[in-house]
Design a protein around this motif. Structure first.
Motif, PDB file in Angstrom:
ATOM      1  N   TRP A 186       3.464   0.571  -6.415  1.00 22.44           N
ATOM      2  CA  TRP A 186       4.924   0.515  -6.411  1.00 22.44           C
ATOM      3  C   TRP A 186       5.520   1.898  -6.143  1.00 22.44           C
ATOM      4  CZ3 TRP A 186       8.262  -3.012  -5.436  1.00 22.44           C
ATOM      5  CH2 TRP A 186       9.611  -2.693  -5.575  1.00 22.44           C
ATOM      6  N   LEU A 228       5.491   2.360  -2.457  1.00 22.79           N
ATOM      7  CA  LEU A 228       6.522   1.555  -1.804  1.00 22.79           C
ATOM      8  C   LEU A 228       7.922   2.112  -2.079  1.00 22.79           C
ATOM      9  CD1 LEU A 228       5.203  -2.035  -2.565  1.00 22.79           C
ATOM     10  CD2 LEU A 228       5.123  -0.833  -0.378  1.00 22.79           C
ATOM     11  N   TYR A 285       6.502   5.587   4.499  1.00 24.78           N
ATOM     12  CA  TYR A 285       6.368   4.442   5.395  1.00 24.78           C
ATOM     13  C   TYR A 285       5.759   4.799   6.748  1.00 24.78           C
ATOM     14  CZ  TYR A 285       8.422   1.140   2.162  1.00 24.78           C
ATOM     15  OH  TYR A 285       8.631   0.326   1.076  1.00 24.78           O
ATOM     16  N   ILE A 332       6.643  -8.061   0.306  1.00 27.09           N
ATOM     17  CA  ILE A 332       5.450  -7.452  -0.275  1.00 27.09           C
ATOM     18  C   ILE A 332       5.501  -7.732  -1.775  1.00 27.09           C
ATOM     19  CG2 ILE A 332       4.163  -5.319  -0.648  1.00 27.09           C
ATOM     20  CD1 ILE A 332       5.729  -4.217   1.839  1.00 27.09           C
ATOM     21  N   LEU A 380      -1.909   1.740   3.140  1.00 28.34           N
ATOM     22  CA  LEU A 380      -1.148   1.739   1.879  1.00 28.34           C
ATOM     23  C   LEU A 380      -2.082   2.005   0.704  1.00 28.34           C
ATOM     24  CD1 LEU A 380       1.516   1.219   0.319  1.00 28.34           C
ATOM     25  CD2 LEU A 380       0.886  -1.210   0.322  1.00 28.34           C
TER      26      LEU A 380
END
Length: 135
Positions: A9, A12, A18, A84, A129
């Motif tokens: 998290w 993100l 990104y 997501i 990721l």
């Protein structure tokens, strides 16, 4: 993924990461200070050289620590919806990523081949990721 849900998290929630994990994104130009709050945006560049285009992604819904729904705007392809979701899974996290074309050329040309290519792209994005979240 052998990574905690909190670590994923955090990755993100950091809009600057990104370009490191979203396949095709070359640069993050700007991120709203309140990212990933509802309605916030990050602005990026897709591609390179003469095949470069500026786009943006907006948060459509958010459940902090658990789920992020986005709409990516990347002309001329149109828009895509990406959800997501992070699920506790023993000592790691199950990451579910669902993406589908919403509007524009990508939606009009949506087919099985496009879905297969999108799946390959997203598998690589999730690998990236995971690597970033492990740091």
């Amino acid at each position: 993924m052998p990574v905690s849900r909190d670590a994923l998290w955090s990755t993100l929630a950091d809009g600057r990461t990104y370009a490191k994990w979203v396949v095709g994104t070359s640069t993050i130009r700007d991120v709203d200070a309140h990212w990933p709050a509802l309605g916030s945006q990050l602005r990026y560049t897709v591609g390179r050289g003469r095949l470069r285009h500026d786009g943006h992604t907006e948060v459509l819904s958010v459940e902090p620590g658990r789920c992020l729904e986005l709409e990516a705007h990347a002309w001329p392809a149109g828009t895509a919806r990406i959800e997501i979701t992070l699920h506790e899974d023993g000592e790691g996290t199950l990451v579910e990523m669902v993406e589908h074309p919403a509007r524009g050329a990508a939606a009009l040309l949506h087919n099985r081949l496009g879905d297969a290519l999108l799946k390959l792209r997203n598998v690589e994005a999730l690998r990236r990721l995971e690597r970033i979240a492990q740091r």
